[in-house]
Design a protein around this motif. Sequence first.
Motif, mmCIF file in Angstrom:
data_model
loop_
_atom_site.group_PDB
_atom_site.id
_atom_site.type_symbol
_atom_site.label_atom_id
_atom_site.label_comp_id
_atom_site.label_asym_id
_atom_site.label_seq_id
_atom_site.Cartn_x
_atom_site.Cartn_y
_atom_site.Cartn_z
ATOM 1 N N VAL A 52 12.136 -0.657 -1.943
ATOM 2 C CA VAL A 52 12.076 -0.311 -3.354
ATOM 3 C C VAL A 52 11.669 -1.575 -4.064
ATOM 4 O O VAL A 52 12.211 -2.635 -3.787
ATOM 5 N N ARG A 53 10.709 -1.486 -4.947
ATOM 6 C CA ARG A 53 10.374 -2.694 -5.685
ATOM 7 C C ARG A 53 11.248 -2.788 -6.910
ATOM 8 O O ARG A 53 11.374 -1.830 -7.666
ATOM 9 N N VAL A 54 11.873 -3.903 -7.087
ATOM 10 C CA VAL A 54 12.798 -4.084 -8.195
ATOM 11 C C VAL A 54 12.395 -5.336 -8.954
ATOM 12 O O VAL A 54 12.048 -6.340 -8.358
ATOM 13 N N GLU A 55 12.423 -5.236 -10.255
ATOM 14 C CA GLU A 55 12.148 -6.400 -11.089
ATOM 15 C C GLU A 55 13.158 -7.492 -10.780
ATOM 16 O O GLU A 55 14.351 -7.224 -10.676
ATOM 17 N N VAL A 56 12.697 -8.717 -10.670
ATOM 18 C CA VAL A 56 13.624 -9.806 -10.361
ATOM 19 C C VAL A 56 14.669 -9.936 -11.465
ATOM 20 O O VAL A 56 15.830 -10.238 -11.211
ATOM 21 N N GLY A 57 14.256 -9.650 -12.689
ATOM 22 C CA GLY A 57 15.179 -9.739 -13.819
ATOM 23 C C GLY A 57 16.429 -8.895 -13.620
ATOM 24 O O GLY A 57 17.541 -9.320 -13.932
ATOM 25 N N ARG A 58 16.241 -7.709 -13.035
ATOM 26 C CA ARG A 58 17.406 -6.846 -12.821
ATOM 27 C C ARG A 58 18.338 -7.450 -11.788
ATOM 28 O O ARG A 58 19.555 -7.337 -11.886
ATOM 29 N N LEU A 59 17.738 -8.051 -10.773
ATOM 30 C CA LEU A 59 18.569 -8.691 -9.759
ATOM 31 C C LEU A 59 19.326 -9.869 -10.365
ATOM 32 O O LEU A 59 20.465 -10.136 -9.995
ATOM 33 N N ASP A 60 18.680 -10.541 -11.308
ATOM 34 C CA ASP A 60 19.354 -11.655 -11.981
ATOM 35 C C ASP A 60 20.606 -11.164 -12.683
ATOM 36 O O ASP A 60 21.658 -11.792 -12.614
ATOM 37 N N TYR A 63 0.831 -1.198 0.000
ATOM 38 C CA TYR A 63 0.000 0.000 0.000
ATOM 39 C C TYR A 63 0.869 1.253 0.000
ATOM 40 O O TYR A 63 0.670 2.177 -0.798
ATOM 41 N N VAL A 64 1.846 1.292 0.896
ATOM 42 C CA VAL A 64 2.683 2.485 1.016
ATOM 43 C C VAL A 64 3.441 2.726 -0.283
ATOM 44 O O VAL A 64 3.463 3.845 -0.811
ATOM 45 N N ASP A 65 4.035 1.656 -0.824
ATOM 46 C CA ASP A 65 4.788 1.819 -2.071
ATOM 47 C C ASP A 65 3.889 2.307 -3.190
ATOM 48 O O ASP A 65 4.216 3.238 -3.921
ATOM 49 N N GLU A 66 2.745 1.667 -3.300
ATOM 50 C CA GLU A 66 1.855 1.996 -4.400
ATOM 51 C C GLU A 66 1.319 3.408 -4.302
ATOM 52 O O GLU A 66 1.342 4.166 -5.263
ATOM 53 N N THR A 67 0.841 3.763 -3.118
ATOM 54 C CA THR A 67 0.224 5.081 -3.019
ATOM 55 C C THR A 67 1.273 6.186 -3.126
ATOM 56 O O THR A 67 0.973 7.262 -3.617
ATOM 57 N N ASN A 68 2.512 5.894 -2.716
ATOM 58 C CA ASN A 68 3.541 6.906 -2.931
ATOM 59 C C ASN A 68 3.744 7.139 -4.423
ATOM 60 O O ASN A 68 3.882 8.270 -4.873
ATOM 61 N N GLU A 69 3.749 6.058 -5.192
ATOM 62 C CA GLU A 69 3.889 6.207 -6.634
ATOM 63 C C GLU A 69 2.694 6.968 -7.210
ATOM 64 O O GLU A 69 2.835 7.859 -8.034
ATOM 65 N N GLN A 70 1.516 6.602 -6.709
ATOM 66 C CA GLN A 70 0.316 7.255 -7.225
ATOM 67 C C GLN A 70 0.297 8.729 -6.854
ATOM 68 O O GLN A 70 -0.148 9.567 -7.635
ATOM 69 N N ALA A 71 0.816 9.040 -5.660
ATOM 70 C CA ALA A 71 0.882 10.442 -5.243
ATOM 71 C C ALA A 71 1.767 11.223 -6.207
ATOM 72 O O ALA A 71 1.415 12.333 -6.632
ATOM 73 N N ASP A 72 2.901 10.623 -6.582
ATOM 74 C CA ASP A 72 3.784 11.299 -7.536
ATOM 75 C C ASP A 72 3.049 11.598 -8.838
ATOM 76 O O ASP A 72 3.116 12.713 -9.355
ATOM 77 N N SER A 73 2.365 10.568 -9.351
ATOM 78 C CA SER A 73 1.678 10.754 -10.628
ATOM 79 C C SER A 73 0.579 11.801 -10.503
ATOM 80 O O SER A 73 0.361 12.597 -11.417
ATOM 81 N N LEU A 74 -0.091 11.783 -9.364
ATOM 82 C CA LEU A 74 -1.184 12.729 -9.181
ATOM 83 C C LEU A 74 -0.656 14.159 -9.203
ATOM 84 O O LEU A 74 -1.242 15.048 -9.832
#
Lengths: 756, 175
Positions: free
Chosen positions: A301-309, A23-34
Amino acid sequence: MSDDLNLPADLSADEMGEYLRIYVDETNEQADSLVEMLLGLERDPHDPRRLAEAFRLVHSVKGSAALLGLDRITTLAHHLETHFERLRSGAAVLDPATTNVALRFVDYLRAGNEQLRRGEPLPPNEELLAAVETLGSEASSAAVRESDEDRPAPRPPVASPSAPAPADEEPQPTKLPAVAEPAPTVAVGPARPMRVTIHFRRGMPLAELKGELVIARLARLGAVVRSDPPAGRLATIADSGRLDVWIDAAADQAALREAADVDGAEGIEIGETVEVGVEPGLKEPAAAAGGEGRPDAQETVRVEVGRLDVLMNLAGELVVNRSRFVQVARQIAPTFRGAAASNRSTAIVEDMRHSLEACRDEIAAGASASGQLATLEKHLTALEEQSREWQEGRRHFDHMLEAIDQLTRVSDNLQRGVLKTRMVAVAPLFNRFKRSVRDIARELGKRVDLEIRGEKTELDKRMIDEIGDPLVHLVRNAIDHGIESADERRRRGKPETATLRLEAFHRGNSVCIAIADDGGGIDTDRIRQRAIERGLVTAEAAAGMSADELVDFIWQPGFSTAKAVSDISGRGVGMDIVRTKINRLNGSIDIATVKGEGTTFTIRLPLTLAIVRCMLFGLPHGVFAVPMENIRGIVAIGDSQIVAVNGRQACDIRGEFLPLVDIHDIFRWAEGEARLPLSGDVAVLHSAGRSIALRVGAPLGSQDIVVKSLDDNYRHVRGLGGASILGDGSVCLLLDVATAIDLAGGRRTRSITPQH
Amino acid sequence: MASPIASGLSSSAKQQGTSQYVGFELAGQKYICRIERIQEIVIPERVTTIPEVPAYVAGVSNLRGTIIPVIDLRLLFGLPAKPIDADTRTIVVNVGERVMGCTVDTVSQVVRIPDERIQPAPETVAAGAPRYVEGFARLGDDLLILLDTDHLLAPDNLDEVHRASRPTPPSAGDA
């Protein structure tokens, strides 16, 4: 209105933390877009795309907040959404006052997220709420504008002065997250239960959670008598699109309606009802978990697993490069390290100097060899120079060794660090089973308690994704075939409710996941019978087989454990697929079963897929890497220890007779057979309780290897777990020991049957 | 090394409808394949043999950290093996998502061939062989065979290619 986290009662603290984090991650992103949308609208208040997007963002914040019961945010977003709907439809035009209020909402959202992250309740927001509520009405709009006059229009969203809780405000008591307060039994009188029917959009995501939310919210208004679907089956709402809740409540319909109106609800009906069927156990005010505070949502921070690979691979390369450095340094070492070498040259110089002096003395008396002398002297000087440079070089070499040590430390830490970023706790994976165990048990009419242990144990994310299916299969299997019916259990003097334990723990460099039931154990007699029926083994051979050997049959492809062990027909993948899947993760699986007492499956997995600690061996066709955890030992054997029976060889290793194989018994090579000499070293390899002795050349040491797949560019080769690049740049092959043992058995059998 | 393929063409190369090819040789026969498919050409690195694969798979090799299979094109086409010498090259080919190596006797320069000079494979040839032969081109005295590497090297096709390209019926005691 409570403004704490009012989470569905059924959520565990871990799940809670997980949702909160999302929730926190998502709404922070949404706040930026807003903010971005609002700033764009500032220039062009009629831009339909931005208006629509802003509306969508507010709506989606509302949905997420409602899901977590963050009423303060939900209410704000609701009013804001209503106003944006007017703007979007053209019924109103965006004015600076609205923009300001929207930005204050963003500030509040962000400040609130900070609070949530720290595990504190949302700050009060009466003033902002008043401003949002009055949006759209002309007069209030003017009022807001006035009160906002001092704030320069859209401004970068720093923490708004109105957002954080003023100090004099009474702090909200921090409530435990999971308590869905069963209201202080208001309904005393003969109030009939009310039926609240909520219609949802079919196929709605998170239907289960939303259903739980509705029930939790209604529970605050009165005693929830029962629900349809019942608490354990709320997931079916996604299909039925309907939830009925019977509630004993003094509250009026409006309050009920408001409580039931969560994001995704399309219609709500409320009516009295005569049917009363109290379902016990619905109202479990789920584990208030003692004094445990609200789980912290750490900053993530959400990171794509592919990048970690990719990072993981690079770190692996670095480690390989480092070992190459070490190797090269080792080769150079004798040149510089042998103090003898440089000492000798110094000695030579001195000797020459002496003879030069002597020479000069002799010549001083007689003739002139001065030209030659000069040359000699020149050479001598050059040699001295050389010797100095050499010593210099030796110092540099020592520096280089230090630098390599440093590199080793850094690259190891880097690798470990990258590995760590991929590690997640098994808790969410395990928690999924709370529901499915309950469902499967109910479906089969059995009583099963799930006991979860070691859920904090961490495992590579990829691995967690991959292990889910095999686990589901094993759990289903345990309930279906392992655990007896309640009647049966009573007859055997066991508690009627069976216990299924799901446990994760570390062992050495691997993680084990155990699925243990206290059921009837695997019936080896049935397996024997079934194996004979299926022609897998002759009756005589089967008679002589040990329990372990018999149990091994369940790994045979198509060997239906269902028919062999119980009468309920099996479904889904077979056990052989479970094992294949685990083998492909470089893991192994063992069974321990005691008749009448239960069965334990233990899956052993490396901490990560990417790196395996291996022992390297020279074999006729090149270097092979064998995972350390599959090696019991390396033993030198002599002819006297070898017996040949029926064309097969076995060897006696400390009193245990093991099949003796060489690599050609496991694999076919296009280049034909280059046999190793008969006696020599064998590596005793084991997997899933079986062992073989593999003839090997001398072991070449152990190291962490970065596993690369052969499938990426070519195809999978049965018996190989992949390949890796060694310090010298050559490729070594990784042996998949479990499959290799299968292949060795198979090939040997094949080679004695005449059909080849 | 002024290859006969390269010469004689450069003049007519600049016109429209001209494609670039990499030319190579196997047992005296000249082949070409489309340059877009070629990632690079390398001197054969150490190859590690792998089990459970047909003889035409020489093994796997390390291409700057990536493990690629190396196909011996001579063996794939049923030609006698030839030891690696100074001219031997490995052509690194992109086959869809995969990267694969092909060992050939020698590689000549890149050639440009006008599209109209490429003739589709005659029916009689195309009928028996899989579709890996895309066409032919005559250049002076040389007959060039244009290979469709996507088809030729797709792992599922290799066996079929191998069977189809055996010059003699499979009686010649090849186990």
